[in-house]
Write a protein that holds these residues in place. Structure first.
Motif, PDB file in Angstrom:
ATOM      1  N   ARG A 110       9.193   4.714   0.294  1.00 42.42           N
ATOM      2  CA  ARG A 110       7.872   4.682   0.889  1.00 42.42           C
ATOM      3  C   ARG A 110       7.217   6.055   0.760  1.00 42.42           C
ATOM      4  NH1 ARG A 110       4.464   2.988   4.787  1.00 42.42           N
ATOM      5  NH2 ARG A 110       4.601   0.742   5.082  1.00 42.42           N
ATOM      6  N   ALA A 146       0.815  -1.217   0.000  1.00 43.57           N
ATOM      7  CA  ALA A 146       0.000   0.000   0.000  1.00 43.57           C
ATOM      8  C   ALA A 146       0.847   1.264   0.000  1.00 43.57           C
ATOM      9  CB  ALA A 146      -0.911  -0.008   1.226  1.00 43.57           C
ATOM     10  N   ASP A 147       2.147   1.130   0.195  1.00 43.15           N
ATOM     11  CA  ASP A 147       2.965   2.321   0.450  1.00 43.15           C
ATOM     12  C   ASP A 147       3.579   2.948  -0.800  1.00 43.15           C
ATOM     13  OD1 ASP A 147       4.729   0.346  -0.093  1.00 43.15           O
ATOM     14  OD2 ASP A 147       5.688   0.315   1.877  1.00 43.15           O
TER      15      ASP A 147
HETATM   16  N1  UDP Z   1       1.579  -4.754   6.406  1.00 46.29           N
HETATM   17  C1  UDP Z   1       0.484  -5.463   6.886  1.00 46.29           C
HETATM   18  N2  UDP Z   1       0.532  -5.970   8.159  1.00 46.29           N
HETATM   19  C2  UDP Z   1       1.615  -5.829   8.960  1.00 46.29           C
HETATM   20  C3  UDP Z   1       2.728  -5.133   8.455  1.00 46.29           C
HETATM   21  C4  UDP Z   1       2.681  -4.610   7.169  1.00 46.29           C
HETATM   22  O1  UDP Z   1      -0.509  -5.631   6.186  1.00 46.29           O
HETATM   23  O2  UDP Z   1       1.581  -6.313  10.097  1.00 46.29           O
HETATM   24  C5  UDP Z   1       1.537  -4.193   5.029  1.00 46.29           C
HETATM   25  C6  UDP Z   1       1.921  -2.730   4.933  1.00 46.29           C
HETATM   26  O3  UDP Z   1       0.809  -1.901   5.154  1.00 46.29           O
HETATM   27  C7  UDP Z   1       2.422  -2.623   3.502  1.00 46.29           C
HETATM   28  C8  UDP Z   1       3.044  -3.994   3.267  1.00 46.29           C
HETATM   29  O4  UDP Z   1       2.496  -4.862   4.237  1.00 46.29           O
HETATM   30  O5  UDP Z   1       1.356  -2.435   2.577  1.00 46.29           O
HETATM   31  C9  UDP Z   1       4.563  -3.948   3.357  1.00 46.29           C
HETATM   32  O6  UDP Z   1       4.916  -3.458   4.614  1.00 46.29           O
HETATM   33  P1  UDP Z   1       6.172  -2.499   4.833  1.00 46.29           P
HETATM   34  O7  UDP Z   1       6.132  -1.353   3.872  1.00 46.29           O
HETATM   35  O8  UDP Z   1       6.184  -2.169   6.296  1.00 46.29           O
HETATM   36  O9  UDP Z   1       7.364  -3.469   4.503  1.00 46.29           O
HETATM   37  P2  UDP Z   1       8.654  -3.187   3.590  1.00 46.29           P
HETATM   38  O10 UDP Z   1       8.170  -2.514   2.342  1.00 46.29           O
HETATM   39  O11 UDP Z   1       9.529  -2.332   4.406  1.00 46.29           O
HETATM   40  O12 UDP Z   1       9.190  -4.547   3.329  1.00 46.29           O
END
Ligand code: UDP
Ligand code: MG
Length: 325
Positions: free
Chosen positions: A205, A99-100
């Protein structure tokens, strides 16, 4: 519906509108899907994420986009949210996207297009080309893939995440695995099917912060190994065999010394070292056992992977879910 994109969200209130705007923009591309379903799964956010999603549903971002919003009863973790999305996806093709805005919907459409043009391929995974990460983390991640592929029962392609688009057969296979500890990289590898990888570079992000700390990443990596191989248990066996062998040889040496040369008292440091070393090995072995035992215990409860609290559909249906899936 040609494509369903599942979007797990945890505290992403500020990213919902920009993400939808970007989706709408991409829908104007030539390779955009005929119909796009967006399944938002609010994974126990403590901010107004769900309200933002519900609000966005009142005014669809694009005529060919339909939305569905699922609110889980608490934070179950991204993997659980992904399963919730899968179980509610209706598209012929299904994909995951964060979602980010680190992952661009345009890349999802590229993956979709690849599947359109290659009927023999079942799944397309986007692999991170360049990572905006520290050197230590990069090193650990490289080690993780090396170690996992050396001992795991399945092969993980390095840096392939869950940013994918796949066919129904893959989606059904993923849903057929009811396990509580869901390590999606491993699940994708385990189900097999023909997977093609395309490169992509994640953006920064858009808003908010990542929920991963160094510690939680380490725990995730260890959990992944425990989920997909019993190799650590075999390692204990090997260590046990080796130390037993060495002990027997040393025992023979000591007995020989006693009868032939005679033993004078020194040897205290050796004793202490050996005792500590073996105590350490035994504790480590117990820890590894415990890790597996704990998982058996939790899996044995057969608890649902997630619970829903509320679900809103594009046609206006708004269910206060009874907690069951
Ligand atoms: N997310 C989720 N539950 C959680 C942690 C993260 O649904 O407990 C979602 C978060 O909203 C995002 C995606 O998983 O859409 C990836 O998370 P994040 O951006 O924190 O991870 P990264 O991109 O750093 O790997
Ligand atoms: Mg992210």
């Amino acid at each position: 519906m040609e494509l369903t994109l599942i979007i797990p969200c945890h505290n992403e209130a500020e990213n919902i509108a920009p993400l939808l705007a970007r989706m709408a923009e991409c829908m104007e591309q030539l390779d955009a899907p005929d119909g796009l379903e967006l399944v938002f799964v609010d994974d126990g956010s403590t901010d107004v994420t769900f309200a933002k999603i519900a609000q966005a549903m009142d005014a669809p971002a694009h005529p060919r986009i339909s939305m569905k919003a699922i609110e889980l009863s608490r934070n179950f973790g991204k993997e659980a949210a992904m399963l919730a999305g899968l179980e509610n996806a209706r598209g012929d093709l299904v994909g995951f996207i964060d979602a980010d805005l680190q992952q661009d919907p345009a890349t999802s459409f590229k993956m979709l297009n690849y599947l359109r043009e290659h009927p023999e391929v079942d799944c397309v995974a986007a692999v991170q080309e360049e990572r905006h990460e520290g050197r230590v983390l990069k090193w650990f991640k490289r080690r993780f893939y090396k170690a996992f592929n050396a001992v795991g029962d399945v092969e993980l392609p390095a840096n392939a995440s869950d940013f994918r688009v796949f066919r129904r057969n893959v989606a059904d296979a993923l849903m057929s695995m009811p396990e509580y500890f869901r390590f999606s990289k491993g699940l994708f590898a385990w189900v097999g099917f023909r997977t093609h990888t395309i490169p992509y570079t994640p953006a920064k992000r858009h808003a908010g912060s990542t929920s991963w700390s160094f510690g939680s990443l380490m725990g995730y990596a260890l959990g992944g190994i425990v989920s997909f191989t019993t190799w650590p248990l075999r390692l204990i066996l090997y260590v046990g065999m080796l130390t037993s062998l060495v002990s027997i040889i040393y025992l023979l040496v000591v007995v020989f010394e006693y009868f032939v040369v005679g033993i004078n008292v020194p040897g205290y440091p050796t004793l202490i070292c050996i005792t500590l070393l073996f105590a350490g090995i035994v504790m480590l072995a117990l820890g590894i056992f415990g890790e597996y035992l704990g998982r058996i215990y939790i899996e044995g409860k057969h608890r649902p992977v997630y619970l829903t609290r509320r679900m809103i559909e594009q046609d206006g249906t708004d269910q206060e879910a009874d907690g069951l899936r």
